[in-house]
Design a protein around this motif. Structure first.
Motif, PDB file in Angstrom:
ATOM      1  N   ASP A 171       0.824  -1.210   0.000  1.00  0.00           N
ATOM      2  CA  ASP A 171       0.000   0.000   0.000  1.00  0.00           C
ATOM      3  C   ASP A 171       0.857   1.258   0.000  1.00  0.00           C
ATOM      4  N   LYS A 172       1.926   1.207   0.774  1.00  0.00           N
ATOM      5  CA  LYS A 172       2.825   2.368   0.839  1.00  0.00           C
ATOM      6  C   LYS A 172       3.400   2.657  -0.542  1.00  0.00           C
ATOM      7  N   VAL A 173       3.851   1.597  -1.213  1.00  0.00           N
ATOM      8  CA  VAL A 173       4.439   1.753  -2.538  1.00  0.00           C
ATOM      9  C   VAL A 173       3.401   2.302  -3.523  1.00  0.00           C
ATOM     10  N   ALA A 174       2.179   1.812  -3.432  1.00  0.00           N
ATOM     11  CA  ALA A 174       1.131   2.298  -4.342  1.00  0.00           C
ATOM     12  C   ALA A 174       0.907   3.798  -4.137  1.00  0.00           C
ATOM     13  N   ASN A 175       0.897   4.217  -2.887  1.00  0.00           N
ATOM     14  CA  ASN A 175       0.706   5.650  -2.602  1.00  0.00           C
ATOM     15  C   ASN A 175       1.889   6.482  -3.081  1.00  0.00           C
ATOM     16  N   ILE A 176       3.084   5.918  -2.948  1.00  0.00           N
ATOM     17  CA  ILE A 176       4.284   6.650  -3.407  1.00  0.00           C
ATOM     18  C   ILE A 176       4.228   6.804  -4.928  1.00  0.00           C
ATOM     19  N   GLN A 177       3.843   5.720  -5.589  1.00  0.00           N
ATOM     20  CA  GLN A 177       3.754   5.795  -7.049  1.00  0.00           C
ATOM     21  C   GLN A 177       2.685   6.795  -7.479  1.00  0.00           C
ATOM     22  N   ALA A 178       1.588   6.808  -6.723  1.00  0.00           N
ATOM     23  CA  ALA A 178       0.498   7.725  -7.076  1.00  0.00           C
ATOM     24  C   ALA A 178       0.869   9.185  -6.795  1.00  0.00           C
ATOM     25  N   SER A 179       1.876   9.392  -5.955  1.00  0.00           N
ATOM     26  CA  SER A 179       2.240  10.776  -5.604  1.00  0.00           C
ATOM     27  C   SER A 179       2.870  11.499  -6.792  1.00  0.00           C
ATOM     28  N   GLY A 180       3.421  10.756  -7.717  1.00  0.00           N
ATOM     29  CA  GLY A 180       4.045  11.363  -8.891  1.00  0.00           C
ATOM     30  C   GLY A 180       5.479  11.827  -8.636  1.00  0.00           C
ATOM     31  N   ALA A 181       6.005  11.519  -7.450  1.00  0.00           N
ATOM     32  CA  ALA A 181       7.371  11.960  -7.148  1.00  0.00           C
ATOM     33  C   ALA A 181       8.391  11.018  -7.786  1.00  0.00           C
ATOM     34  N   ASP A 182       9.582  11.554  -8.110  1.00  0.00           N
ATOM     35  CA  ASP A 182      10.618  10.661  -8.637  1.00  0.00           C
ATOM     36  C   ASP A 182      11.529  10.147  -7.528  1.00  0.00           C
ATOM     37  N   THR A 183      11.430  10.769  -6.332  1.00  0.00           N
ATOM     38  CA  THR A 183      12.282  10.352  -5.222  1.00  0.00           C
ATOM     39  C   THR A 183      11.468  10.297  -3.930  1.00  0.00           C
ATOM     40  N   LEU A 184      11.705   9.264  -3.153  1.00  0.00           N
ATOM     41  CA  LEU A 184      11.097   9.163  -1.829  1.00  0.00           C
ATOM     42  C   LEU A 184      12.154   9.499  -0.793  1.00  0.00           C
ATOM     43  N   VAL A 185      11.790  10.396   0.113  1.00  0.00           N
ATOM     44  CA  VAL A 185      12.735  10.804   1.153  1.00  0.00           C
ATOM     45  C   VAL A 185      12.194  10.414   2.520  1.00  0.00           C
ATOM     46  N   SER A 186      13.102   9.991   3.385  1.00  0.00           N
ATOM     47  CA  SER A 186      12.728   9.702   4.755  1.00  0.00           C
ATOM     48  C   SER A 186      13.934   9.939   5.648  1.00  0.00           C
ATOM     49  N   CYS A 187      13.738   9.808   6.936  1.00  0.00           N
ATOM     50  CA  CYS A 187      14.848  10.006   7.870  1.00  0.00           C
ATOM     51  C   CYS A 187      15.255   8.691   8.516  1.00  0.00           C
ATOM     52  N   ASP A 188      14.822   7.578   7.954  1.00  0.00           N
ATOM     53  CA  ASP A 188      15.143   6.269   8.503  1.00  0.00           C
ATOM     54  C   ASP A 188      15.486   5.304   7.381  1.00  0.00           C
ATOM     55  N   MET A 189      16.716   4.820   7.368  1.00  0.00           N
ATOM     56  CA  MET A 189      17.105   3.912   6.288  1.00  0.00           C
ATOM     57  C   MET A 189      16.441   2.547   6.404  1.00  0.00           C
ATOM     58  N   SER A 190      16.024   2.167   7.616  1.00  0.00           N
ATOM     59  CA  SER A 190      15.400   0.850   7.728  1.00  0.00           C
ATOM     60  C   SER A 190      14.043   0.861   7.014  1.00  0.00           C
ATOM     61  N   CYS A 191      13.277   1.954   7.167  1.00  0.00           N
ATOM     62  CA  CYS A 191      12.008   2.061   6.433  1.00  0.00           C
ATOM     63  C   CYS A 191      12.291   2.119   4.938  1.00  0.00           C
ATOM     64  N   LEU A 192      13.359   2.868   4.586  1.00  0.00           N
ATOM     65  CA  LEU A 192      13.668   3.008   3.165  1.00  0.00           C
ATOM     66  C   LEU A 192      14.195   1.696   2.581  1.00  0.00           C
ATOM     67  N   MET A 193      14.817   0.878   3.422  1.00  0.00           N
ATOM     68  CA  MET A 193      15.265  -0.438   2.958  1.00  0.00           C
ATOM     69  C   MET A 193      14.041  -1.290   2.607  1.00  0.00           C
ATOM     70  N   ASN A 194      13.006  -1.159   3.429  1.00  0.00           N
ATOM     71  CA  ASN A 194      11.773  -1.905   3.200  1.00  0.00           C
ATOM     72  C   ASN A 194      11.045  -1.389   1.953  1.00  0.00           C
ATOM     73  N   ILE A 195      10.814  -0.087   1.934  1.00  0.00           N
ATOM     74  CA  ILE A 195      10.066   0.487   0.802  1.00  0.00           C
ATOM     75  C   ILE A 195      10.894   0.376  -0.476  1.00  0.00           C
ATOM     76  N   GLY A 196      12.200   0.674  -0.347  1.00  0.00           N
ATOM     77  CA  GLY A 196      13.079   0.620  -1.515  1.00  0.00           C
ATOM     78  C   GLY A 196      13.179  -0.792  -2.071  1.00  0.00           C
ATOM     79  N   GLY A 197      13.193  -1.776  -1.168  1.00  0.00           N
ATOM     80  CA  GLY A 197      13.261  -3.169  -1.606  1.00  0.00           C
ATOM     81  C   GLY A 197      12.018  -3.574  -2.371  1.00  0.00           C
ATOM     82  N   ALA A 198      10.878  -3.047  -1.932  1.00  0.00           N
ATOM     83  CA  ALA A 198       9.622  -3.356  -2.621  1.00  0.00           C
ATOM     84  C   ALA A 198       9.555  -2.614  -3.955  1.00  0.00           C
ATOM     85  N   LEU A 199      10.008  -1.366  -3.955  1.00  0.00           N
ATOM     86  CA  LEU A 199      10.027  -0.590  -5.206  1.00  0.00           C
ATOM     87  C   LEU A 199      10.925  -1.275  -6.235  1.00  0.00           C
TER      88      LEU A 199
END
Lengths: 250, 491, 244
Positions: A201-229
């Motif tokens: 669901d998170k990935v679907a929302n990120i894709q729907a946002s139209g952004a080319d980059t996702l930013v966060s302050c936690d690499m563990s979350c980004l490892m999860n989201i980035g791995g799914a992306l």
């Protein structure tokens, strides 16, 4: 920038950044130095203990937490490029040591000087314009507020404020931004089916946002989201806030 | 007590997450309640809202810390109002009290308004075994009673059923033509249950609150079934957990403001019914007898545990369910017992016994959303963590939630992370293993660019890589980069 | 009677709390208040309402409408009667039931409704009317009319208390409920209501009355697919007439 010349900050780099995303750590160092901060790095550091603490192994967490107390005893400030690990030090250490007056006092002292990266910039260094770090970013960005940063530390506006002031950067709104990405430490491998559902669901929302980059302050979350992306062959990049603020980061 | 299926959490949640119909239903509820709730907070302002929350929590803390005193006071005042207070230490006792009243008062028909505690007790089968007709009258409860299921949400018990499901159920059980018009279905229930309200000898309700100072039972409903249950039959029994007592009537203000807004996003519900004892001689209607049954059924275990005591502050609004990213994907039935969602993951293990429900506290990402929405500031994540501690290293193997390998790994992890030297060696070994794997392309778990692990053969990692890639170890750690390039000694 | 004896139950609670005996309860300001303190607070509350009456009546009307009441403001009893006459005519019902509260002396409805050809039942128990027959009359009625003991501006609620001549079923059984609210019934907040009731409880030597019921809008459910259906067990249509 000379205003910060007297500030010394020791990095608690976190095990995830150390072993998987060293570039993020490099950007953190560069950004802090550009802002005039003297950066230190106690080299004996490893992990804050959160993975074991969250899984219920408080004895093991205590062992690791004691090391952190020891290593940063003399630091003026401790800067952590992770909301989750900063929350462990600031919030969970007080629980871990609540049965030991002496260690609790040390934990409180450490908590008082420990900051997550974005809040250190905004609230301690008083950065109100990301251009001060020389930041510039051509492109569209959407921001995922990680849960521990948001709800344990209450850091909500600081990363947004920094992102808004990056020259060239266009922010896109993220639907369901404050909903957990499904990482949750060992939760992600104990209940992979639920974790996957959440990150989908998170990935679907990120894709729907139209952004080319996702930013966060936690690499563990980004490892999860980035791995799914990445599994979905998505072109959307994931970046730690420090990488956006660091003009030398690719 | 109803059947305990908390042990089947993994299987049940795996099935539930694949059910698109369930997901739509959960989205509808989460969205509907959650958005309305936020609107209500905005309307009164966050500061006012926080003030109410603090007030409510203070009342709960005070009452629970002095629970014995307030139970005594409640008993005195229920009796003074002409009612009877009964204490039940467990489900069997509570059911026996009801059965005794049913037998001695020649009860034939019972109407019930929604009560989660009666679900917890498994009361209906007990009544049915006595040959009594039992009618759940809350529409959602009526639906699940017909379907012979259990509630899947604290506030919206039948949310998992689509209108088509309900229409088919009505056709099957009531023998009426299939009609999926929601208004028609509600009207059908109204007609059937209206007769039952008038015929019933006994009304059974739960309680949202009971007021110690006056002996008053407070129930909050929207349909009017609670009002009818407490007004029409000649005997009334309220059944609730012992933690529902509050000191004075004036303490209700904060709760009446918080509960409807948190539960459904309403400013107040259509009905708030406060009943104090049986009807008086001048009253035109109302029950001749008033009973209140207070149930322990495991609650004193929560009371005795300082780390879990605050679970007793819960007012069962369901806000933590609606916001929970886990609940909103798997629904209530996967939790395997009466109380689902984040608060259920704390309460169920305490009520059914931790060995049977040790998986529930693990099934949370600890994102903290539940704590944020809780109207009495219950720190649910902290309690989940506490339960994890109790299950991780317990000397009692029936309590331990994970296989032995997890404990070994936790110790190994702590060892590794306690020694920078060991860690360095470990990382080097990892890189070497990665290289080796790359040399055996047929089995290689890596992507072609070598940057991601896509198909890990190692047990735990494979759980991750089922649907996500995992980054490989880069050439250098931050430690190495610092020493080579970043340390001020080098620059 | 089965169950655990009180002493034993309380002892187990005490043990769970980690205590041997009942300690003196920590100060809880609310329970320590004396009736004269409550009286003072009530007097202040009354004064506040009096000073802000028009604004609070407006707030009541606004909140009641938000709560689902169909609100009608009337300045004279005749307006009230006329409005109810219209409602009764439009409803097509043959039977109306009303409570026997004071407000109906101020607003005499019966003649008008009877003239419309309706049967008006008043809740009045005597030798021939039993509770059971009364209940049947209420069930046959298309409209239930009651007064209000209080109306709450904060929530738009009507509060009814037990009294001779008022059955609780009047406001919940017929498909239409009409509540008559007078300016003097108005309270501002939930706190006002509970303060007042607490004082009365003490003044009456610890008698609460068998019920205190709130009504706010129509009966409703959202139990099937979150679709709001009005009139599920209680009335579908509720009217609040505010006189004053």
């Amino acid at each position: 920038m000379t205003a910060n010349a007297k500030i010394t900050a020791d990095l608690f780099i976190t095990c995830v950044v150390d072993q998987l995303y060293p570039d993020v750590g490099v950007s953190v160092v560069r950004v802090l130095r550009r802002l005039g901060v003297t950066v230190g790095f106690p080299t004996d550091q490893t992990c804050c203990g959160q993975p074991v603490y969250n899984t219920g192994y408080s004895q093991q967490a205590r062992t690791l937490a004691k090391r952190v107390l020891e290593q940063f005893k003399d630091s003026e400030y401790v800067v952590v490029p992770s909301g989750s690990c900063a929350a462990t030090i600031r919030v969970f250490y007080l629980e871990i040591f609540d049965d030991d007056t002496e260690l609790l006092a040390e934990a409180k002292a450490l908590a008082a000087k420990t900051y997550e990266f974005s809040e250190f910039l905004v609230n301690v260094l008083k950065v109100d314009d990301a251009a001060d770090c020389g930041a510039g970013h051509e492109g569209t960005v959407t921001y995922h507020p990680s849960c521990h940063l948001l709800r344990e530390l209450g850091v909500k506006s600081e990363p947004q404020k920094l992102l808004q002031s990056v020259p060239g950067l266009e922010q896109k709104e993220l639907e369901g931004a404050e909903i957990c990405c499904g990482f949750g430490g060992t939760f992600s491998v104990k209940f992979p089916h639920i974790s996957e559902g959440m990150v989908t669901d998170k990935v679907a929302n990120i894709q729907a946002s139209g952004a080319d980059t996702l930013v966060s302050c936690d690499m563990s979350c980004l490892m999860n989201i980035g791995g799914a992306l990445n599994r979905q062959e998505s072109a959307i990049k994931v970046r730690h806030l420090a990488q956006i603020l660091d003009p030398e980061s690719e | 007590m109803p059947e305990i299926k908390t042990q089947d959490f993994t299987a049940a949640s795996t099935a539930a997450i694949l059910d698109p119909k369930l997901r739509r239903a959960l989205d509808r509820v989460a969205e509907g309640f959650h958005v309305a709730r936020l609107d209500r907070i905005e309307e009164v302002t966050q500061d006012v809202w926080d003030g109410w929350k603090d007030q409510a929590r203070e009342i709960k803390v005070h009452t629970i810390e002095n629970l014995d005193y307030y139970l005594e006071l409640l008993d005195k005042n229920v009796t003074a109002a002409g009612g009877q207070l009964h204490f039940a230490k467990d489900a069997d006792e509570a059911n026996e009290i009801v059965a005794h009243i049913v037998r001695t008062r020649n009860i034939k028909i019972v109407t019930k308004s929604k009560s989660m505690v009666s679900e917890e007790l498994g009361l209906n089968p007990v009544l049915e075994a006595l040959g009594v007709e039992v009618w759940e009258t809350d529409l959602g409860e009526y639906i699940i009673q017909l379907a012979e299921e259990t509630p899947s949400h604290l506030v919206a018990p039948a949310l998992h059923k689509s209108k088509e499901d309900v229409a088919a159920l009505f056709t099957e059980k009531l023998g009426i033509p299939y009609d999926e018009d929601i208004y028609h279905m509600a009207a059908t229930a109204r007609t059937i249950l209206r007769d039952k309200f008038m015929e019933a000898d006994l009304g059974i309700s739960g309680a949202n609150f009971v007021v110690a100072e006056t002996g008053t039972l407070v129930i909050i409903t929207n349909e009017g079934n609670g009002r009818l249950c407490t007004s029409a039959p000649r005997v009334h029994i309220g059944i609730t957990g012992m933690e529902k007592v509050i000191p004075s009537m004036q303490d209700l203000s904060a709760f009446l403001r918080l509960l409807p807004r948190s539960a459904t996003g309403q400013r107040i519900t259509s009905y708030v019914s406060m009943t104090t004892g049986p009807r008086r001689s001048d009253d035109e209607d109302g029950p001749e007898e008033f009973h209140l049954i207070l149930v322990d059924n495991g609650r004193s275990k929560m009371l005795a545990d300082p780390a879990l005591r605050e679970a007793l502050y819960c007012i069962r609004c369901g806000a933590c369910l609606n916001i929970c990213p886990v609940y909103s994907r798997i629904g209530g039935h996967a939790y395997g017992w009466v109380y689902p969602g984040p608060i259920g993951a704390v309460v169920s293990p305490m009520l059914v016994g931790l060995p049977k429900a040790k998986e529930l506290p693990q099934a949370s990402s600890l994102c903290g959303a539940c704590r944020e929405v809780c109207p009495v500031n219950i720190d649910i994540p902290k309690m989940l963590l506490d339960l994890r501690k109790k299950t991780a290293e317990s000397p009692d193997s029936s309590l331990r939630s994970a296989p032995e390998i997890e404990r070994v790994l936790a110790r190994l992890y702590a060892k590794l992370m306690s020694s920078p030297k060991l860690l360095k060696m470990g990382v080097k070994f990892g890189r070497f293993a990665q290289k080796l794997e790359r040399m055996t392309p047929v089995f290689s778990p890596l992507t072609t660019d070598g940057k991601w692990i896509r198909n890990a053969h190692i047990p735990i990692l494979s759980r991750w890589t089922k649907s996500r890639d995992l980054p490989t170890l880069p050439k250098q750690t931050f430690h190495e980069l610092w020493e080579k390039e970043l340390s001020p000694d080098d620059s | 009677m089965p169950g655990t004896p009180k002493a034993e139950f309380l002892q187990s609670v005490r043990e769970a709390l980690g205590r041997e005996n009942v300690p003196p309860i920590e100060a809880y300001p609310r329970l320590a208040e004396t009736p004269s303190e409550l009286e003072q607070q009530v007097a202040q509350m009354r004064q506040h309402i009096e000073d802000n009456l028009p604004a609070l009546l407006d707030k009541l009307a606004k909140m009641a409408a938000l709560g689902g009441w169909r609100v009608h403001r009337a300045s004279r009893p005749e307006d009230v009667i006329e409005y109810i006459e219209t409602l009764a005519r439009d409803s097509g019902t043959a039977n109306v039931v009303r409570s026997n509260q004071d407000v109906f002396n101020q607003i005499p409805l019966d003649a008008t409704l009877t003239n419309l050809g309706l049967t008006v039942t008043t809740v009045l128990r005597d030798e021939t009317t039993t509770r059971e027959s009364l209940r049947e009359e209420i069930r046959q009625s298309g409209i239930g009319i009651t007064g209000a003991d209080y109306a709450l501006a904060e929530t738009g609620s009507v509060i009814v208390l037990p009294r001779k001549g008022l059955a609780r079923l009047i406001s919940v059984v017929p498909p239409v409920h009409i509540a008559l609210v007078r300016a003097e019934d108005l309270l501002e907040t939930l706190d006002d209501l509970f303060l007042l009731r607490r004082l009365e409880y003490h003044q009456q030597g610890g008698e609460m009355g068998s019920y205190l019921n709130f009504i706010t809008g129509p009966s409703r459910t959202a139990d099937i697919e979150m679709t709001i259906v009005e009139g599920v067990h209680g009335p579908k249509e509720v009217h609040m007439i505010i006189l004053g």
